[in-house]
Write an enzyme that holds these catalytic residues in place. Sequence first.
Site, PDB file in Angstrom:
ATOM      1  N   MET A   1      24.646   8.648   1.985  1.00 50.24           N
ATOM      2  CA  MET A   1      24.577   9.968   2.605  1.00 50.24           C
ATOM      3  C   MET A   1      24.879   9.893   4.097  1.00 50.24           C
ATOM      4  O   MET A   1      25.563  10.760   4.659  1.00 50.24           O
ATOM      5  CB  MET A   1      23.202  10.603   2.377  1.00 50.24           C
TER       6      MET A   1
ATOM      7  N   GLU B   1       0.809  -1.222   0.000  1.00 49.54           N
ATOM      8  CA  GLU B   1       0.000   0.000   0.000  1.00 49.54           C
ATOM      9  C   GLU B   1       0.844   1.275   0.000  1.00 49.54           C
ATOM     10  O   GLU B   1       0.427   2.286  -0.574  1.00 49.54           O
ATOM     11  CB  GLU B   1      -0.939  -0.004   1.218  1.00 49.54           C
TER      12      GLU B   1
ATOM     13  N   GLN C   1      -8.810  -5.794  12.068  1.00 46.38           N
ATOM     14  CA  GLN C   1      -8.268  -4.843  11.088  1.00 46.38           C
ATOM     15  C   GLN C   1      -8.901  -3.450  11.228  1.00 46.38           C
ATOM     16  O   GLN C   1      -9.173  -2.767  10.236  1.00 46.38           O
ATOM     17  CB  GLN C   1      -8.422  -5.372   9.660  1.00 46.38           C
TER      18      GLN C   1
ATOM     19  N   LYS D   1     -17.364  -0.267   5.790  1.00 43.62           N
ATOM     20  CA  LYS D   1     -17.881  -1.315   4.910  1.00 43.62           C
ATOM     21  C   LYS D   1     -19.412  -1.267   4.793  1.00 43.62           C
ATOM     22  O   LYS D   1     -19.964  -1.451   3.708  1.00 43.62           O
ATOM     23  CB  LYS D   1     -17.445  -2.681   5.441  1.00 43.62           C
TER      24      LYS D   1
END
Length: 560
Positions: free
Chosen positions: A468, A48, A111, A160
């Site tokens: 770096m 994601e 979730q 949902k």
Amino acid sequence: MKGAKMLIELLKREGVEVIFGYPGGAVIDIYDVLFDTPEIKHVLVRHEQGAAHAADGYARTTGKVGVCIATSGPGATNLTTGLATAYMDSVPVVAITGQVPTKLIGKDAFQEADVTGITMPITKHNFLVTHIEELPTIVREAFHIASTGRPGPVLIDLPKDVQQQEAEFTFPEKVEIPGYRPTYQGHINQINLAAQAIEKAQKPLLYIGGGVIASGASGALRELAEKTEIPVTHTLMGKGAFPEHHRLSLGMLGMHGTYWANKAIMNCDLLIAVGARFDDRVTGNLKTFAKNTETIIHIDIDPAEIGKNVKTHIPIVGDARLVLEELLKRVKPKKHPEWIQEIEGWKKEYQPPRKESTKLLPHAVVEKVYQATKGKAIVVTDVGQHQMWAAQIYLLDEPRCWASSGGLGTMGYGLPAAVGAQVGNPDKLVVLFSGDGSIMMKIQELVTACNYCLPIKIFVLNNSYLGMVRQWQGCFYKGRYSCTQLKNPDLAQLACAFGAEGISVKNEAELEEAINKALSIENRPVLVDCHIEEEENVYPFVPPGKSLDEMILWEPGKEG
């Protein structure tokens, strides 16, 4: 119409052509509708965070709003780094996340995560949809907020059960948001004062940022610079806003900016900041920044930025393009031969040293890619030394040809952002410069690039270090390279395992052939693993907390 179908219909009405996402249980209804929606292309990423970065790269290089989608809980939290990246760099993105049913919110359901609470500091605005009747207005407001004023990411959290509810479809023609009224037209009195300051100045300097690109102000900026003969320096985000080959261009300023840009900003008597926010990587020590400047003009659409870091004498709140167009009407043609001559003297005074090495040098990689592409590519970078070398060497003459994480400095940004840039610009060449540290952060998106036959050209400047950080350890921590040396896989073979073309380059003799081969492949991504000098540093270098005129110009002890 059910909520999920209503959402997709609203996205179509907003002109959305592409969504970057990853399905899950809390967005399965939305994906079911997408199955029958050929008008919107869905790009299936492999993480994601990749979806958010891809939407960001799409937005930066097209000027459109990027859209990403994720499921609830971990899917939504995985978006956060990408949203923070877009927020810091003012990129218009709309993120849609699934959420557990409304009756389970706050119950620690499977979730579940407080996504609106988590993302509040890293989005321009966010919404939790609790009733389906709110959805049309919320979607319209989300796109309006993301793309107007100072752009930024907006999140819509959609439970949902709301996706499954039914209501009459509506599409609000007008967007009215109380309290949200960005100022576009600059105050005429302030613009008049700016014109007077330009007329009076002997050593003026334009300092431009990403706001010039966001507002489409590049044309007006160039006209102003040429009419008044004012040199132009840009930030990392402003790269391409003013042609870098132009005689008035000084290149990038700041920590790894050009010697002459930093000298100019420390010696100008008038500083005109346009769409820039005086970031610490630009200013160095604020107490000494622009120490000889008598007047600072700051043009920005976000009033919160004006005076935040640096005292402004002539603040102008407004859209950069509109303000510059008004300013153009009021300024007279002018020349600054002595100032230009002084800057030319600085250019002759210092040229980046050329190092002799039996190993492949990073500068050679960027230069050869630049020459082979004739400077016409859309350039995407990750974060680190390679990012600075690309910014210094690959000169751009047009806006929206540069995508790089500036404010947040997100390693792993490059590959998914390049996916978004290539999807949004299918007929253009997209080149990604990455490092061996950054590329491994989001290497799974190479599958995405392969699956969609995206011909991204990836050049990894592989020095077996977190370069770096190693440079800082060398400069400030007595060369104690704590946890910065990397043991990498064979990146060329790894690319082949993903389905891409992999090429390994270990010396300059192999480089040109590898670049030509990479550019000739049209139907899949190519990764060129460039094994460069391991301890090469980026110069010039302004140490943190130091003034811009305290640049380290070459490796200490090797000034000859």
